[in-house]
Design an enzyme around this catalytic site. Structure first.
Site, PDB file in Angstrom:
ATOM      1  N   GLY A 214       0.785  -1.237   0.000  1.00 34.23           N
ATOM      2  CA  GLY A 214       0.000   0.000   0.000  1.00 34.23           C
ATOM      3  C   GLY A 214       0.813   1.281   0.000  1.00 34.23           C
ATOM      4  CD  GLU A 240       4.024   0.008  -9.707  1.00 34.06           C
ATOM      5  OE1 GLU A 240       4.382  -1.179  -9.752  1.00 34.06           O
ATOM      6  OE2 GLU A 240       3.860   0.643  -8.644  1.00 34.06           O
TER       7      GLU A 240
END
Length: 446
Positions: A214, A240
């Site tokens: 996370g 990303e």
């Protein structure tokens, strides 16, 4: 010939004299002058020496008048016989009033900036003529120099410690007046703020974890909170995920709508209403996203210099960045490249005078231990990362490794390094449906 060349240098002897004369006539205006004027703004040496003396006297709380200034100049070895005394007395005569000291100071700063521009222009011309590096490197160096001038600060150089003391004193006064609980920008997670004292200018803050823990979620939480609480721009570089993927996460967390339902579009009327409200709140912030997957630190730095009123930079994530010379992946070389990039991120934080929050992956080493909580040595590819970072935070969730555990949503933000004070563990809550981290208190409230 020298006099002719000297006359071309941008300067205003009258403004320099009027600024110093105003401080001698009315010491009450000294704090206002010192807020905007520095010693290097004075072109005439004698004026610079008198200003530096007054600056030091102010920091020590000494009485400022012609007699005390002359005595201090004698003690510091910058008193040049009777000519200095006569000059100081003359300054008070030629200064009409201290009421206009703000205008005198503005002229002073303008002339100093013109001189600095001329110096930078000369350095750029010299660099181009000498062929020092490629065009991209020259452009980067030129942009850095111009940006430093735009922020009205010089690049490097020795400065009196008194200037740093004054800056700290001013910050403490501001914090006390505003009643702020922390000196820096809030992360939006109160317990974490208490531990690291917020995110402060010039700091490199590293958030590290294993993939899927996370990192991006907590970075988005922090970015959105910073954009709201500071009313400043937040630059988010995602190497990303795309802008759209990040937008879905933001909407899900803000509207408290299951991210899977959101992507399918199967929402109730109440959820649609919350979604519309969340979209408006998010859009009203100055959160800026770049999802170019092949950025270098130099690229990010160049973009950030053009952002007005920048408050925070977020980089997601370190190991995906390219070096200025392009991607390399061979073992030892890659370690050096990552080390260089972490150092450049720290330099960027100092140059931009904003906190830089950078995400990083942890190595598999933690997964081989019985206690899988991260430690500093787990930072992937380079031990230099932990040296450059001012704060290192490791994320840990027991539910990541064991979904059958008693509290799979319990999470920990483990402060592994903190140059400002304590390390330790901060308890958080992971809301998987909304891909977001919240403080334990907020979770109970909701």
């Amino acid at each position: 010939m020298e006099e002719l060349l000297g006359a071309r240098v941008p300067q205003s002897p009258q403004a320099e004299q009027a600024v110093i004369g105003s401080m001698l006539i009315d010491p009450e205006c000294v704090p206002d002058v010192l807020k905007d004027v520095r010693a290097e703004h004075f072109y005439q040496r004698v004026n610079r020496e008198i200003f530096e003396t007054i600056f030091t006297m102010f920091n020590y709380g000494l009485t400022i008048d012609p007699v005390t200034v002359i005595e201090q100049m004698k003690e510091h070895g910058v008193y040049h016989e009777e000519s200095t005394r006569d000059y100081i007395l003359e300054l008070m005569k030629v200064t009409p009033t201290a009421a206009n000291v703000g205008e005198y100071a503005a002229i002073l700063r303008d002339k100093a900036l013109q001189r600095d521009l001329g110096k930078v222009a000369g350095e750029i011309t010299e660099m181009v003529n000498a062929g020092l590096g490629g065009a991209d490197e020259m452009l980067e160096a030129a942009e850095r120099s111009i940006y430093a001038l735009r922020r009205d600060r010089s690049i490097g150089g020795l400065k009196p410690v008194g200037e740093a003391i004054q800056a700290v004193y001013d910050d403490l006064n501001r914090i006390a007046e505003e009643g702020a609980r922390i000196p820096g920008i809030s992360t939006g997670l109160p317990d974490l703020d208490s531990q690291i004292l917020g995110m402060n200018p010039g700091e490199l803050i590293l958030v590290a974890s294993r993939p899927g823990m996370g990192k991006t979620s907590i970075a988005m939480n922090i970015a959105m909170s910073a954009a709201r609480s500071s009313n400043k721009a937040v630059a988010y570089f995602s190497l990303e995920m795309s802008r759209e993927q990040l937008a879905i996460r933001l909407l899900s967390g803000e509207a408290l709508v299951d991210s899977q339902k959101l992507m399918r579009g199967s929402l109730s009327a109440g959820e649609w209403s919350r979604l519309v409200s969340a979209a408006g709140k998010i859009s009203s912030t100055r959160l800026l996203i770049d999802d170019n997957p092949s950025l270098s630190v130099a690229d990010m730095n160049a973009q950030c210099r053009r952002v007005r009123d920048l408050g925070l930079v977020v980089v997601d994530y370190l190991q995906l960045m390219q070096s200025a010379g392009g991607r390399q992946s061979s073992g030892e070389n890659r370690q050096q490249i990552v080390a260089d990039m972490s150092r450049m991120l720290k330099i960027m934080a100092k140059e931009l005078a904003v906190p830089v929050l950078c995400l990083s992956q942890l190595s598999r080493a933690s997964e081989t231990r019985q206690d899988k909580r991260p430690v500093l040595s787990d930072l992937r590819e380079s031990g230099a990362i932990e040296q450059d970072a001012d704060v290192v935070i490791g994320l840990y969730r027991e539910g990541y490794y064991n979904r059958e555990c008693e509290n799979p949503n319990d999470a920990e933000a483990i402060v592994l390094k903190n140059r400002k004070g304590r390390t330790g563990t901060v308890n958080l809550m992971w809301l998987a449906d909304y891909t977001t981290y919240v403080s334990v208190e907020r979770r109970h409230e909701e």
